[in-house]
Design a protein around this motif. Structure first.
Motif, short mmCIF file in Angstrom:
data_model
loop_
_atom_site.label_atom_id
_atom_site.label_comp_id
_atom_site.label_asym_id
_atom_site.label_seq_id
_atom_site.Cartn_x
_atom_site.Cartn_y
_atom_site.Cartn_z
N ALA A 113 0.83 -1.20 0.00
CA ALA A 113 0.00 0.00 0.00
C ALA A 113 0.87 1.25 0.00
N VAL A 114 1.97 1.23 0.74
CA VAL A 114 2.87 2.39 0.76
C VAL A 114 3.51 2.57 -0.61
N TRP A 115 3.89 1.47 -1.26
CA TRP A 115 4.43 1.57 -2.63
C TRP A 115 3.37 2.09 -3.60
N ALA A 116 2.12 1.69 -3.41
CA ALA A 116 1.04 2.19 -4.27
C ALA A 116 0.85 3.69 -4.08
N VAL A 117 0.93 4.16 -2.83
CA VAL A 117 0.83 5.60 -2.58
C VAL A 117 1.98 6.34 -3.24
N ALA A 118 3.18 5.77 -3.15
CA ALA A 118 4.34 6.39 -3.80
C ALA A 118 4.14 6.47 -5.31
N PHE A 119 3.56 5.43 -5.89
CA PHE A 119 3.31 5.42 -7.33
C PHE A 119 2.27 6.47 -7.72
N VAL A 120 1.20 6.60 -6.93
CA VAL A 120 0.16 7.59 -7.22
C VAL A 120 0.73 9.01 -7.12
N ILE A 121 1.55 9.24 -6.10
CA ILE A 121 2.18 10.56 -5.95
C ILE A 121 3.05 10.86 -7.16
N LEU A 122 3.84 9.88 -7.59
CA LEU A 122 4.71 10.08 -8.75
C LEU A 122 3.90 10.29 -10.03
N ALA A 123 2.82 9.53 -10.21
CA ALA A 123 1.99 9.67 -11.40
C ALA A 123 1.34 11.05 -11.46
N TRP A 124 0.90 11.57 -10.31
CA TRP A 124 0.30 12.91 -10.26
C TRP A 124 1.34 13.97 -10.63
N GLY A 125 2.58 13.76 -10.20
CA GLY A 125 3.66 14.69 -10.56
C GLY A 125 3.99 14.64 -12.03
N VAL A 126 4.01 13.44 -12.59
CA VAL A 126 4.28 13.30 -14.03
C VAL A 126 3.17 13.95 -14.83
N LEU A 127 1.92 13.81 -14.39
CA LEU A 127 0.80 14.46 -15.07
C LEU A 127 0.98 15.97 -15.06
N ALA A 128 1.39 16.53 -13.92
CA ALA A 128 1.61 17.98 -13.83
C ALA A 128 2.70 18.43 -14.79
N ILE A 129 3.78 17.68 -14.88
CA ILE A 129 4.89 18.05 -15.76
C ILE A 129 4.47 17.93 -17.23
N VAL A 130 3.75 16.88 -17.57
CA VAL A 130 3.29 16.72 -18.96
C VAL A 130 2.32 17.83 -19.34
N LEU A 131 1.41 18.18 -18.44
CA LEU A 131 0.48 19.29 -18.73
C LEU A 131 1.25 20.59 -18.95
N GLY A 132 2.22 20.87 -18.10
CA GLY A 132 3.02 22.07 -18.27
C GLY A 132 3.78 22.08 -19.58
N ALA A 133 4.28 20.93 -19.99
CA ALA A 133 5.03 20.84 -21.24
C ALA A 133 4.11 21.03 -22.46
N LYS A 134 2.85 20.66 -22.34
CA LYS A 134 1.90 20.76 -23.46
C LYS A 134 1.29 22.15 -23.62
N PHE A 135 1.57 23.07 -22.70
CA PHE A 135 0.97 24.40 -22.77
C PHE A 135 1.33 25.15 -24.04
N SER A 136 2.51 24.93 -24.59
CA SER A 136 2.92 25.70 -25.76
C SER A 136 2.21 25.24 -27.03
N SER A 137 1.82 23.97 -27.09
CA SER A 137 1.21 23.47 -28.32
C SER A 137 -0.20 22.92 -28.13
N GLY A 138 -0.66 22.81 -26.89
CA GLY A 138 -1.93 22.17 -26.62
C GLY A 138 -3.13 23.03 -26.96
N GLY A 139 -4.25 22.36 -27.10
CA GLY A 139 -5.50 23.04 -27.42
C GLY A 139 -6.39 23.16 -26.20
#
Length: 193
Positions: A113-139
């Motif tokens: 469960a602790v590893w699952a929480v770590a994975f969810v935290i990391l996935a949320w961070g990756v989503l934030a970074i990908v969203l930020g990277a898509k701002f220049s070309s995204g719709g």
């Protein structure tokens, strides 16, 4: 000089040009088919910018930076969660901690469960970074996703993590506001060639 009957609506009136001609234009020159010339049509998206803005507005740039900051915090949080999972897994085998009541409360957590929480935290961070990277070309889809991300992050920052999540909450609210403003809509709704 006689101009005809002044009460006749079909006759030429005194001081006015002939019938069917606009005022101020000589009778020998006619505009094309009787319609006035219109200005050339430019693309207009309703934002005040013909064709949309060419440079990312300041609020959208700020929201992008805030997404990268949240992504960085999430990566750091995932590292701490992974270290906690590692520590709990290692400490469960330590015979000196078998009698420690406080540790036993922590040891009751499942390491998975602790590893699952770590994975969810990391996935949320990756989503934030990908969203930020898509701002220049995204719709508009990127804009809506960033707004939903901001709202969910703000709610999660308030409820389970009141003290730690305060920075996340403030940044998430600002992201939602900056992306949701009119200049944000103009940026994400601009035509892409």
């Amino acid at each position: 000089m006689s101009f005809g009957d002044p009460n006749n609506p079909y006759g030429q009136q005194q001081g006015q040009p002939g019938y069917g001609y606009p005022q101020g234009q000589p009778q020998g020159q006619q505009p094309g088919y009787g319609y006035p010339q219109a200005p050339p049509v430019q693309p207009y998206d309703g934002s005040g910018f013909p064709g949309g803005p060419t440079e990312m507005p300041g609020g959208v740039k700020a929201a992008r930076v805030m997404l990268f900051i949240i992504g960085g915090f999430q990566v750091i949080g995932a590292i701490f969660a992974a270290l906690a999972a590692f520590g709990v897994s290692k400490a469960k085998d330590d015979p000196a901690l078998k009698d420690d009541v406080q540790f036993q409360q922590v040891a009751d957590w499942s390491v998975g469960a602790v590893w699952a929480v770590a994975f969810v935290i990391l996935a949320w961070g990756v989503l934030a970074i990908v969203l930020g990277a898509k701002f220049s070309s995204g719709g508009n889809g990127i804009r809506v996703t960033a707004m939903v991300f901001g709202i969910i992050t703000a709610v999660l920052g308030i409820y389970p993590f009141v003290i730690v999540g305060l920075v996340h909450t403030v940044l998430a609210i600002l992201i939602t506001v900056f992306v949701g403003k009119a200049d944000g809509g103009a940026w994400f709704g601009r035509p892409r060639h």
